[in-house]
Enzyme design. Structure first.
Site, PDB file in Angstrom:
ATOM      1  N   VAL A  78       0.810  -1.218   0.000  1.00  0.00           N
ATOM      2  CA  VAL A  78       0.000   0.000   0.000  1.00  0.00           C
ATOM      3  C   VAL A  78       0.847   1.273   0.000  1.00  0.00           C
ATOM      4  O   VAL A  78       0.303   2.376  -0.125  1.00  0.00           O
ATOM      5  CB  VAL A  78      -0.994   0.029   1.187  1.00  0.00           C
ATOM      6  N   LYS A  88      -8.983  -8.012   3.147  1.00  0.00           N
ATOM      7  CA  LYS A  88      -9.735  -8.724   4.175  1.00  0.00           C
ATOM      8  C   LYS A  88      -9.613  -7.992   5.513  1.00  0.00           C
ATOM      9  O   LYS A  88      -8.512  -7.664   5.958  1.00  0.00           O
ATOM     10  CB  LYS A  88      -9.217 -10.155   4.321  1.00  0.00           C
ATOM     11  N   SER A  89     -10.742  -7.737   6.139  1.00  0.00           N
ATOM     12  CA  SER A  89     -10.761  -6.973   7.382  1.00  0.00           C
ATOM     13  C   SER A  89     -10.555  -7.882   8.595  1.00  0.00           C
ATOM     14  O   SER A  89     -11.293  -8.855   8.778  1.00  0.00           O
ATOM     15  CB  SER A  89     -12.102  -6.245   7.528  1.00  0.00           C
ATOM     16  N   GLN A  90      -9.584  -7.539   9.416  1.00  0.00           N
ATOM     17  CA  GLN A  90      -9.395  -8.265  10.669  1.00  0.00           C
ATOM     18  C   GLN A  90     -10.369  -7.780  11.749  1.00  0.00           C
ATOM     19  O   GLN A  90     -10.482  -8.398  12.793  1.00  0.00           O
ATOM     20  CB  GLN A  90      -7.954  -8.107  11.160  1.00  0.00           C
ATOM     21  N   ARG A  91     -11.057  -6.700  11.461  1.00  0.00           N
ATOM     22  CA  ARG A  91     -12.076  -6.216  12.384  1.00  0.00           C
ATOM     23  C   ARG A  91     -13.335  -7.077  12.313  1.00  0.00           C
ATOM     24  O   ARG A  91     -13.973  -7.358  13.333  1.00  0.00           O
ATOM     25  CB  ARG A  91     -12.418  -4.757  12.082  1.00  0.00           C
ATOM     26  N   ASN A 156      -2.839   1.231 -12.670  1.00  0.00           N
ATOM     27  CA  ASN A 156      -2.694   1.539 -14.083  1.00  0.00           C
ATOM     28  C   ASN A 156      -1.284   1.116 -14.507  1.00  0.00           C
ATOM     29  O   ASN A 156      -0.423   0.847 -13.672  1.00  0.00           O
ATOM     30  CB  ASN A 156      -3.006   3.014 -14.391  1.00  0.00           C
ATOM     31  N   ARG A 167      10.218  -3.326  -7.108  1.00  0.00           N
ATOM     32  CA  ARG A 167       9.961  -4.568  -6.384  1.00  0.00           C
ATOM     33  C   ARG A 167      10.435  -5.828  -7.094  1.00  0.00           C
ATOM     34  O   ARG A 167      10.466  -6.891  -6.483  1.00  0.00           O
ATOM     35  CB  ARG A 167       8.464  -4.683  -6.085  1.00  0.00           C
TER      36      ARG A 167
END
Length: 227
Positions: A78, A88-91, A156, A167
């Site tokens: 990010v 995916k949310s860990q919340r 893009n 990377r």
């Protein structure tokens, strides 16, 4: 690690070539799209890439589904901010018995691996127990960076050039480098000419900007091209 190119701009190379041609043509984009043959597309793309004229690449996008990676990787990913992410949310997702990523260096040392797995089991147990006492969104503070995550990201092509430049380098952290190489393999299948020279500068320019930290690959690549 699973990486799948799940969507992309249709006929990406044709669109980039038409967008570039539009700057110098009285014809509209739709007419250019229809009229250009493969020979003209390839000639224009080679010219664009040789000149470093990358702005037309922003018109095409690529969307990837990524699984089996760690939060270590997603925190790095990010940082490439000219992209869109859904993770995916860990919340909201229960992480009881969460799966986790094992770095190769740890997997190669039995003592380190045993200790690592012991720590993960302890965290899984603690997470389960604390989740009975407090909200899941607070129990997740126990979850490690090694915790497996899933995400969808959209780049893009110009942003992908930057991503691959950084990377795919030998000095990139091992997990995100593996991701970058897999992503590059997939986009080369649908836009082979555009991404033929995407990668670290040792591959694309025969130079390295890592200074004293260089892996030494650039002179080898340069000598091979000159021979």
């Amino acid at each position: 690690m699973q990486v799948e190119l799940i969507s992309h701009t249709p006929e990406p190379e044709r669109l980039v070539a038409a967008a570039a041609r539009l700057c110098y043509s009285p014809r509209g984009a739709s007419r250019l799209l229809a009229a250009m043959d493969r020979e003209e597309i390839e000639r224009l793309l080679r010219l664009l890439l040789s000149l470093g004229h990358e702005s037309p690449l922003e018109h095409i996008t690529f969307t990837f589904a990524i699984e089996g990676v760690s939060r270590v990787l997603s925190h790095q990913l990010v940082r490439h901010r000219i992209a869109s992410y859904s993770q995916k949310s860990q919340r909201y997702v229960n992480e009881d018995n969460f799966t986790y990523i094992i770095p190769p260096s740890i997997a190669a040392v039995p003592e380190a691996l045993a200790r690592y797995q012991e720590c993960m089991r302890a965290l899984q147990k603690a997470y389960h127990e604390i989740q009975e006492l407090v909200p899941r969104e607070d129990a997740r503070y126990l979850l490690p960076n090694a915790c497996e995550t899933k995400l969808v990201c959209t780049f893009n092509a110009r942003s992908l050039f930057n991503f691959f430049r950084l990377r795919c380098c030998n000095r990139a952290q091992w997990e995100i480098r593996e991701l970058a190489l897999k992503m590059r393999d997939q986009v080369r299948k649908v836009a082979p000419l555009i991404f033929s020279h995407a990668g670290p500068t040792c591959e694309t320019e025969g130079v390295c900007h890592e200074g004293a930290q260089s892996c030494g690959r650039a002179p080898v690549v340069r000598a091979r091209e000159e021979s």
